[in-house]
Design an enzyme around this catalytic site. Structure first.
Site, PDB file in Angstrom:
ATOM      1  N   GLU A 183       5.044 -13.640  51.111  1.00 47.21           N
ATOM      2  CA  GLU A 183       4.379 -14.790  50.784  1.00 47.21           C
ATOM      3  C   GLU A 183       5.358 -16.024  51.209  1.00 47.21           C
ATOM      4  OE1 GLU A 183       1.027 -15.775  49.760  1.00 47.21           O
ATOM      5  OE2 GLU A 183       0.782 -13.624  49.629  1.00 47.21           O
ATOM      6  N   ASP A 194       2.153 -11.716  42.633  1.00 47.88           N
ATOM      7  CA  ASP A 194       1.175 -11.226  43.526  1.00 47.88           C
ATOM      8  C   ASP A 194       0.382 -10.118  43.161  1.00 47.88           C
ATOM      9  OD1 ASP A 194       0.159 -11.687  46.704  1.00 47.88           O
ATOM     10  OD2 ASP A 194       0.602  -9.702  46.438  1.00 47.88           O
ATOM     11  N   LYS A 198      -3.501  -9.445  41.883  1.00 50.97           N
ATOM     12  CA  LYS A 198      -4.616  -8.430  42.523  1.00 50.97           C
ATOM     13  C   LYS A 198      -5.073  -7.589  41.501  1.00 50.97           C
ATOM     14  CE  LYS A 198      -2.046  -8.654  47.061  1.00 50.97           C
ATOM     15  NZ  LYS A 198      -1.013  -8.259  47.624  1.00 50.97           N
ATOM     16  N   GLY A 296       0.282  -8.433  56.782  1.00 52.25           N
ATOM     17  CA  GLY A 296       0.483  -8.531  58.220  1.00 52.25           C
ATOM     18  C   GLY A 296      -0.917  -9.076  58.747  1.00 52.25           C
TER      19      GLY A 296
END
Ligand SMILES: NC(=O)c1ccc[n+]([C@@H]2O[C@H](COP(=O)([O-])OP(=O)(O)OC[C@H]3O[C@@H](n4cnc5c(N)ncnc54)[C@H](OP(=O)(O)O)[C@@H]3O)[C@@H](O)[C@H]2O)c1
Length: 415
Positions: A183, A194, A198, A296
């Site tokens: 990030e 993060d 999620k 990615g």
């Protein structure tokens, strides 16, 4: 069935935004056209002609021809302003911004229902792994017992390189950033935030639980030190940052983000570098294991592409499980067997917070114990000192172990 034509307003042209642009060029089957791209900095070099860019969000939000907003920016506050306005204007939205979703989950649910517009975010969880739609559709009737995942590509990359190539933490982080896995603000990844965002999204789709970020304990990999790594290597264990949510015997949901020891042969032991992995445990299907690239440009863009394709046939999340009435377990009823490393001078204070100690060691400055602690006390110990580090060994069904404290004298001293 006639599929809807999509006219996209794209916010962000960084790693994922440019990735999506390229992926769309190669996907002729999807009737999707990027009409306008809005970015932040006017003086930045771009991969395509400057005539394609605008710096004014109104060029997308006020354009009646744009029916889908794709939000791929790295600023969660600005993203929420953009996404909420787009939904209010009746535009469908695709986003990859887990921080924005996690911080505004309830408001985003309300906006979707009030304005009858879909908001899709498959890319926000594990990038290329289609976990959200699977949880929504496939596991609807099969009682889900737990979901456990390596859900953050950059920390997994860092940990993998630390173990396989003996890179230092800083070297591995730099590599992850250079490859576009990390990030823009690395502490979001390394501090486990993060992964927590999620997990919050997964909780809603797996168990129908809507929680606030502060309700989930997250401990990242940024405190792991030499002693922790050498302990793992000596025992031929790997360390992975794991997000967990599952029902206990009382039917309540336990959840957390923690570094965890992974023994050789475990499904997660082969999930290395930028890959993510998710294990679901269900009543009838038993164990299932998903694996795929978790970050990615192309892997993330592929999930955005899948959401765009779903919008062409008016797909939306139905959030069917929100009415199930699930509850989070209290933190003082969640028992974890952990490896805990701390400064030796704090031993007396800290050991009191453990239910049970199996092993304890110390050298001149540092000490570690292996023992059972509640999630509540683990969190308190984490907040108490920035050098305290935890690695999960196991989640215990309940605290069946007898409360026996190890005394200071029984420490084995190591150098
Ligand atoms: N990278 C990954 O592997 C990955 C994986 C899953 C999810 N995501 C998520 O995808 C999103 C984008 O990540 P990224 O890695 O592509 O970020 P990035 O490479 O840093 O690119 C960010 C883009 O956002 C633009 N931007 C920032 N603030 C803006 C604003 N207020 N208005 C318009 N544009 C703005 C930037 O504009 P300038 O170009 O002018 O600076 C830049 O183009 C994030 O939410 C991230 O969490 C990323």
């Amino acid at each position: 069935m006639q599929r809807k034509k999509i006219n996209i307003g794209l916010f962000g042209f960084g790693c994922v935004g440019f990735g999506l642009y390229q992926v769309l060029q190669k996907t002729s089957g999807l009737k999707a056209n990027i009409k306008t791209i809005v970015v932040k900095h006017a003086n930045k070099a771009r991969e395509i002609g400057l005539e394609h860019f605008s710096y004014d969000r109104r060029d997308i939000l006020d354009d009646p021809e744009i029916n889908v907003v794709v939000e791929l920016i790295d600023d969660a506050d600005a993203a929420f302003e953009i996404v909420s306005e787009a939904l209010k204007k009746g535009k469908a939205v695709v986003t990859a911004n887990k921080k924005m979703i996690a911080e505004h989950f309830t408001e985003l649910l309300e906006l979707q229902s009030l304005y009858h517009v879909p908001l899709l975010y498959e890319a926000a969880c594990c990038a290329s792994i289609p976990i959200i739609r699977n949880l929504e559709e496939y596991y609807n009737n099969d009682l889900l017992e737990s979901i456990e995942g390596i859900v953050n590509g950059s920390t997994n990359y860092i940990l993998s390189k630390t173990f396989s190539e003996n890179l230092s933490y800083a070297e591995a982080l730099t590599q992850a950033q250079e490859k576009g896995y990390a990030e823009s603000y690395p502490s979001l990844d390394t501090g486990g935030f993060d992964a927590k965002y999620k997990l919050l999204i997964l909780l809603a789709h797996a168990f129908g639980l809507v929680v606030k970020p502060e309700e989930i304990v997250n401990i990242g990999i940024d405190r792991l030190g030499d002693l922790d790594l050498s302990y793992a290597k000596e025992k031929t264990l790997k360390i992975k940052l794991v997000a967990y949510a599952g029902r206990n015997k009382s039917g309540r949901v336990q959840c957390f983000v923690l570094p965890k020891f992974i023994p050789a042969g475990h499904k997660f032991s082969s999930v290395d570098e930028v890959f993510n992995g998710i294990i679901t445990q269900t009543s009838f299907a038993d164990t299932q294991f998903f694996v795929g690239k978790g970050a990615g440009a192309y892997p993330t863009a592929s999930a955005v592409l899948s959401d765009l394709s779903a919008l062409t046939y008016d797909y939306r999340y139905e959030y069917k499980k929100l009415t199930q009435g699930e509850r989070l377990e209290n933190r003082d009823s969640v028992f974890l067997k952990v490896f805990f490393r701390y400064k030796k001078e704090h031993a007396d204070k800290y050991i009191q917070l453990f239910e049970h100690i199996d092993e304890s060691y110390a050298n001149r400055q540092q000490a570690y114990v292996i023992g059972t602690v509640t999630l509540k006390n683990l969190h308190a110990l984490h907040l108490d000192h920035e050098q305290n580090s935890f690695i999960l060994i196991d989640l215990l069904d309940d605290n069946t172990t007898k409360k026996t404290k190890t005394t200071k004298q029984s420490y084995a001293y190591i150098e």
